[in-house]
Write a protein that holds these residues in place. Sequence first.
Motif, mmCIF file in Angstrom:
data_model
loop_
_atom_site.group_PDB
_atom_site.id
_atom_site.type_symbol
_atom_site.label_atom_id
_atom_site.label_comp_id
_atom_site.label_asym_id
_atom_site.label_seq_id
_atom_site.Cartn_x
_atom_site.Cartn_y
_atom_site.Cartn_z
ATOM 1 N N GLN A 89 -8.588 -0.879 -2.037
ATOM 2 C CA GLN A 89 -9.486 -0.379 -0.451
ATOM 3 C C GLN A 89 -10.517 -1.517 -0.491
ATOM 4 O O GLN A 89 -10.875 -1.922 0.798
ATOM 5 C CB GLN A 89 -9.540 0.640 -0.331
ATOM 6 C CG GLN A 89 -8.143 1.484 0.098
ATOM 7 C CD GLN A 89 -6.914 1.069 0.922
ATOM 8 O OE1 GLN A 89 -7.066 0.769 1.860
ATOM 9 N NE2 GLN A 89 -6.191 0.925 -0.253
ATOM 10 N N ASP A 135 0.746 -1.070 0.570
ATOM 11 C CA ASP A 135 0.231 -0.288 -0.276
ATOM 12 C C ASP A 135 0.647 0.654 -0.213
ATOM 13 O O ASP A 135 1.733 1.153 0.325
ATOM 14 C CB ASP A 135 -0.817 0.119 1.417
ATOM 15 C CG ASP A 135 -1.951 1.320 1.472
ATOM 16 O OD1 ASP A 135 -2.777 1.054 -0.145
ATOM 17 O OD2 ASP A 135 -2.039 1.837 2.423
ATOM 18 N N TRP A 164 -6.484 2.734 -6.412
ATOM 19 C CA TRP A 164 -6.162 2.784 -4.672
ATOM 20 C C TRP A 164 -7.474 2.358 -4.088
ATOM 21 O O TRP A 164 -7.702 1.720 -3.619
ATOM 22 C CB TRP A 164 -5.521 3.834 -4.667
ATOM 23 C CG TRP A 164 -5.039 4.053 -3.321
ATOM 24 C CD1 TRP A 164 -3.866 3.191 -2.330
ATOM 25 C CD2 TRP A 164 -6.245 4.192 -1.976
ATOM 26 N NE1 TRP A 164 -3.598 3.299 -0.887
ATOM 27 C CE2 TRP A 164 -4.733 4.001 -0.506
ATOM 28 C CE3 TRP A 164 -7.126 5.049 -1.936
ATOM 29 C CZ2 TRP A 164 -5.706 4.146 0.441
ATOM 30 C CZ3 TRP A 164 -7.369 5.102 -0.875
ATOM 31 C CH2 TRP A 164 -6.719 4.981 0.905
ATOM 32 N N ASP A 165 -8.524 2.954 -4.770
ATOM 33 C CA ASP A 165 -9.631 2.560 -4.148
ATOM 34 C C ASP A 165 -10.327 1.540 -4.312
ATOM 35 O O ASP A 165 -10.749 0.930 -3.133
ATOM 36 C CB ASP A 165 -10.516 4.303 -4.462
ATOM 37 C CG ASP A 165 -12.124 4.222 -4.019
ATOM 38 O OD1 ASP A 165 -12.525 4.255 -2.647
ATOM 39 O OD2 ASP A 165 -13.447 3.932 -4.468
#
Length: 210
Positions: free
Chosen positions: A174, A137, A170-171
């Motif tokens: 998640q 991450d 990135w989202d």
Amino acid sequence: MTKGLFITVEGPEGAGKSTILSELYQQLKQDGLDVVQTREPGGISIAEQIRKVILNTDNTEMDMRTEALLYAAARRQHLVEKVIPALNEGKVVICDRFIDSSLAYQGNARGIGMEEVMNINQFAIEDRMPDLTLYFDIDPEEGLKRIAKHNGREVNRLDLESMDFHTRVWDGYQKLIKQYPDRIQVIDASKSKEAVLADAYEIVTGYLNK
């Protein structure tokens, strides 16, 4: 025959996962494990040829569904030709990217939909999911700064995308972390290379010793 272990390595652009994967591979080999290191898209001849088409910086007109289908096609060939045979021989396979990349990049960032991309890939993988996924991450902006400093890195078509695109990637990751909390283990990739490698090694050896 001992069942093999399928480990995948994921992360946004610039997370350093490929570097860590190579060092992790060497460490596990030193530990006496029978390890195979590979990557997606690629790993075998046909998939590497598809990789060149997908990541060619001239192919900016590529339709997003075409892109998703090409990734799935490369994945299928790589899986049946390299990954599954190695797992059947009881080996540990460490793969640089797998299905989660398609879900985050094409499903979420491209806006096709993560469920739709999963459906395409179910046909390709026939329920063969990773046993363990290491997710490196890093903030998307920091990751792209790292790439800009790394002259030796392969520049591909995805590097030409906007910051907004990389934020959506990135989202997407998640969302996957919440969906697969047992499989996906998060590692802070903003730390030093030595610290990130130590974290990755600890997770993998812990899983192996369960």
